[in-house]
Every structure is written in C-alpha cells, then in structure tokens.
Scaffold this active site. Structure first.
Site, mmCIF file in Angstrom:
data_model
loop_
_atom_site.group_PDB
_atom_site.id
_atom_site.type_symbol
_atom_site.label_atom_id
_atom_site.label_comp_id
_atom_site.label_asym_id
_atom_site.label_seq_id
_atom_site.Cartn_x
_atom_site.Cartn_y
_atom_site.Cartn_z
ATOM 1 N N ASP A 181 0.825 -1.215 0.000
ATOM 2 C CA ASP A 181 0.000 0.000 0.000
ATOM 3 C C ASP A 181 0.858 1.264 0.000
ATOM 4 O O ASP A 181 0.332 2.368 -0.073
ATOM 5 C CB ASP A 181 -0.908 0.031 1.237
ATOM 6 C CG ASP A 181 -2.148 -0.843 1.073
ATOM 7 O OD1 ASP A 181 -2.320 -1.403 -0.033
ATOM 8 O OD2 ASP A 181 -2.922 -0.976 2.032
ATOM 9 N N GLY A 191 -6.576 12.109 -42.141
ATOM 10 C CA GLY A 191 -6.909 11.356 -43.353
ATOM 11 C C GLY A 191 -5.955 11.499 -44.508
ATOM 12 O O GLY A 191 -5.291 10.547 -44.907
ATOM 13 N N MET A 192 -5.872 12.678 -45.079
ATOM 14 C CA MET A 192 -5.108 12.885 -46.307
ATOM 15 C C MET A 192 -3.636 12.523 -46.125
ATOM 16 O O MET A 192 -3.017 11.946 -47.012
ATOM 17 C CB MET A 192 -5.243 14.346 -46.756
ATOM 18 C CG MET A 192 -4.624 14.625 -48.123
ATOM 19 S SD MET A 192 -5.229 13.497 -49.408
ATOM 20 C CE MET A 192 -6.906 14.054 -49.592
ATOM 21 N N ASP A 248 -9.749 24.965 -41.168
ATOM 22 C CA ASP A 248 -9.208 23.774 -40.499
ATOM 23 C C ASP A 248 -10.207 23.218 -39.495
ATOM 24 O O ASP A 248 -10.439 22.010 -39.437
ATOM 25 C CB ASP A 248 -7.899 24.118 -39.776
ATOM 26 C CG ASP A 248 -6.766 24.388 -40.749
ATOM 27 O OD1 ASP A 248 -6.642 23.611 -41.715
ATOM 28 O OD2 ASP A 248 -6.019 25.354 -40.547
#
Length: 510
Positions: A36, A431-432, A296
């Site tokens: 502990d 993504g791109m 953006d």
C-alpha cells in the site's frame, strides 16, 4: 474492496496523502502493509519536483499483528516530529490496515502529548469513499482544524484585504496540469487587479490558513477537490465562492463576470467592469475563437467523438467541443459517480448519451459501439484508442508521465483555450496525410501492417484479402476491417477472402 485491472480513482488514502504532501512542512504517516506504500514512488516519478515526498510508511508486519500497532505508530510520529519539525503530522490508515479496527484516534492523542507538531487523524471512511472524495474531505478537515485553533487562540479575524482578493482552493499534487492552471489563474486575476490571498493546498502553509477569511471570495477551479472547504468557509464566514470552471471561451467569460459581481458587491463607490477585458482577450489573445471559424476547424464539424474523464474536465470539454467547435459528442461520461447528478445537468443537450461508470470495460464497449473519429479521455481511453486505432487526446486524470509536461500547458483561462484547441485538432486523424503515405510510401519502406482490432482469434484473413485491405486508406482501414469481421461472424465464415470483403460491403450499403 475489489480486485481491479484499472481504477480511475484510487483508494481513499491516496487522496489524503496528495493533500498532505501538497502543503509545505506537513508530514504524513501512512499506517499500511507493504504494497500500500507506493505513493512515494508514484509521486516522485510523476511530479517534476526536487523535494522528497513527505510521507512515511508505518509498516504493518507480523510483529505489529502480534503485539498491536500502538507502540510503532506513536514512535514513528514522535521520531518524525523530532527529525522534520513539521507544522502538522497527518496519520492515515489504508483500506487494508483499517481491517484491524484499531483505535488510531487514541494513538494520535497519545502522540500529541510529546510532540511539538499538531497531529491529526484523517477523518475518512476508507471503505466508502475514493481518492477524490477523501482529498476533498481531508483538505476541509485541515482547514477547519487550523481555523478553530486560531479562534481558540484569539487570532482569527474577518478583516478583509484593502484591495479585491481571492483564495484559490483545490490546486494540489498529481492533479491534471494543476501547476499550469494555477499560473494561468494568477495571471488572469492579476490582469483584473485581484490579489491572490492564498493558494491551498499546493505550496500553502498550514500556519497561514488563519488568513483565509481575509479574502473577498474563494475560487474552486475543480469540483473534485475544494468544494467542501469553500462551503465550510461560506457557512462559517459568509465567504462567497465561484465553482464555475474557467475552461473554454464561454465559461471563462462567465467566470470573469461572476468575479465582477462579487467584487462589486463589496465596493460602495467605483464599480468594476470587466467586459472590455473579456472582449480584448477573446478577440486578440485567445486564438481559439478565430481558429473555430477557420477552414481547419470547419473540417471537424459534425465529427463524432467520445469524452470521458473526471466530472469537471469531461463536462467542460464536452461543452467546448459542441459550443465552440461544432463537434458532435456521441457520448460524454465520468467516473465520478458521487457527482453524477451535477454532471448529467451539465452535459444535457450537448451529447447523445451520458455514461457514469468506474468500469473501464464499459467505456471501451461504448467507444467500440459508437466508433468515433476521436476520443478525449484519460490514460485508459488512450490505451483503448490504440487498440481500436482511434486517436485519443488526454484531457483528464488519471494520466501517465507524458501528461506532466515541463512546458507551459494550462487548460484554464485564455491561454488554456489555445492549448485545448491544439489538443483537439491534433487528436483527429487528418486522413489525407495517411492516404498520401499509403499511396506514395513516403520515407517508410516497411510493408503496411494492419493491427488486429479484435481479441478473438476465430477469424483468419487469407493473403489476397490482407493485400486488398492494405490498399485501403489508413484512416478508414480499421473501420472496414471491423465491419468485415462482424459480417463474417454473422454468416459463420471463418476465413475472410476478397469475395467476403465485397459481400460485407454490399450488405452494409443495403
């Protein structure tokens, strides 16, 4: 008590130790078995501090079990009193040592006789409360103890400071970006001509707690810790408190307007007006308002996300994503079950569903079901996101060492709005970039490897289907893989071929 692979909020004694070790010249003694006593290691690893953690473990071993704990606990208290000369010693058991049902209050009373330091026993039920509730209770207990002591000595006064002033309550060790938030709050108050009377518990002295009532009002930036103390000060001294978290442009403006109201309530002649400051900060200092209107950010409009964390951060981030960035929150959740009512009120109308749970598997199942574009959560949600190939931004404790940054990264105030906007934008897979890397290879000559998203091994992909899958752009590959595997299981197919992939696509589109 339960055996858990992961806990969002730790056991009660961790909360008590976090508060005690945040104060200056306060020592904590933990009455606990081996196992502990990991707090020292955890705090030393995570907090970027030079000082040793002021916590001593009074180990419950076989000798203690045979003879009782009294002698050992009292010896540890008196030894630390002589060695460290602390202003306060806090004794706390753990949920394990509480099983012994010992009269620790009697040990404290005995030790106080021969100690120069004040000695108290943490007044916490270790079976009923978690780390955050215990921290809130311990902070209130320490404040109450020293204010009552000052009252008995006749040195407690309610004479207010000459200029507007505030106490900041609830900044403490191992908090999520707490040090940075404190700096930003101080800067905000300085801009408005409001003096910081005291910050507790982080860096505060228990000897100066008697000066808390001199402030005009109290600020509680996080609901999890500090609310009990603020309510106690309001009851005893009539001190108003702000519990609005200044996170995001809208709530920061609301926070400043509430401060204006409190300051003006004490002023008889020249009233203050902070509207020009709000307008200037929103238009020229915070980039978040401008960014939310940029192309953006508009690319993120309608993207679905899941938010999970402590009540304060999860509720605030949910509102920022929806109100200020136009992002769709599929699910907002918190592990603070004790604050479920407040959380539900805050996120109502901002998300499709609310999730109140301490079970990380329930959170993982919800994320897998919703299939969001991004996750905003704790360290655990980051692990879940990696397994599901969903990007994750960390917005709440519990966190690991990478979220104790050396650089300045507040989440509160106007600088905090910039940090949150960056964190949100950078959390989405854009993504791109992945698509171009898949097409042209970039500088990475390795073959694209698709990680397994499911823990089950009843499905196999033949080489042709694997090659076909690798041709799919990375930002949708995981989703297509999951849908194909789901279709295969429904149809009782064990080997996935290219034909199965096309059949799954056709079934999904009909």
């Amino acid at each position: 008590m339960k055996l858990a692979y992961w806990m969002y909020a730790g056991p009660a004694h961790i909360g008590t130790l976090r508060v005690a070790s945040s104060f200056k010249n306060v020592h904590a003694i933990m009455h606990a078995p081996l196992g502990d006593d990991y707090f020292n290691v955890m705090r030393s690893m995570l907090e970027r501090e030079r000082d040793f953690t002021p916590v001593t473990a009074s180990i419950v071993d076989r000798h203690v079990l045979a003879r009782g704990s009294q002698e050992k606990v009292i010896d540890n208290i008196t030894r630390k009193d002589k060695e460290q000369r602390p202003d306060l010693i806090v004794l706390t058991p753990t949920c394990t040592s509480s099983i012994l049902q010992e009269d620790l209050q009697n040990f404290v009373a005995r030790a106080s006789i021969s100690s120069d330091s004040d000695v108290i026993l943490a007044d916490v039920n270790h079976y009923r409360v978690n780390e955050l509730q215990a921290a809130d209770r311990t902070l209130e207990q320490i404040v109450r103890y020293f204010l009552n002591k000052a009252r008995r000595q006749g040195v407690l006064t309610r004479s207010l400071t000459d200029t507007p002033s505030a106490n900041i309550i609830g900044i403490f060790t191992l908090g999520f970006h707490n040090q940075h938030d404190c700096r930003e709050l101080k800067r905000l108050l300085q801009d408005l001509g409001i003096k910081v009377n005291q910050v507790i518990p982080e860096g505060g002295s228990v000897e100066h707690l008697q000066d808390l009532p001199k402030a005009w009002f109290n600020i509680v930036p996080y609901r999890e810790v500090g609310l009990m103390t603020a309510k106690y000060l309001e009851r005893e001294f009539g001190m108003p408190y702000l519990s609005t978290t200044p996170m995001g442009i809208v709530d920061t403006a609301e926070f400043i307007r509430q401060m204006e109201k409190y300051v003006n309530s004490f002023l008889s002649k020249e009233k203050v007006n902070y509207e020009s400051y709000i307008n200037y900060q929103t238009q020229f200092v915070s980039q978040a308002a401008w960014f939310s209107r940029s192309i953006d950010c508009q690319n993120l409009t309608g993207k679905k996300v899941v938010v999970f964390g402590d009540a304060t951060h999860a509720a605030s981030i949910t509102k920022i994503l929806v109100r200020e960035m136009g992002i769709h929150v599929g699910c907002a959740g918190t592990y603070c079950k004790h604050d479920a009512e407040w959380f539900n009120e805050q996120v109502q109308g901002f998300c499709d569903e609310a999730l109140i749970t301490e079970d990380h598997t329930e959170v993982a199942d919800t994320i897998a079901r919703i299939e969001p574009s991004a996750i905003f959560g704790t360290q655990m949600e980051r692990h879940i996101g990696k397994r599901l190939e969903i990007p994750c931004g960390v917005i709440s404790s519990p966190v690991h060492i990478q979220n104790f940054p050396l650089g300045y990264r507040p989440f509160l105030g106007y600088e905090g709005t910039n940090q949150i906007a960056d964190s949100v934008y950078n959390s989405f897979t854009l993504g791109m970039e992945d698509h171009l890397l898949d097409i042209f290879g970039g500088h990475d000559t390795k073959e694209v490897i698709t990680k397994s998203l499911s823990t089950e091994t009843d499905l196999t992909w033949n080489p042709e289907s694997q090659r076909e899958l690798n041709k799919i752009p990375g930002f949708v590959r995981g989703k297509i893989k999951r849908n194909t595997e789901k279709f295969a299981r429904q149809e009782g197919i064990t080997t996935i071929t290219v034909d199965v992939m096309y059949a799954a696509k056709e079934a999904l589109s009909t």
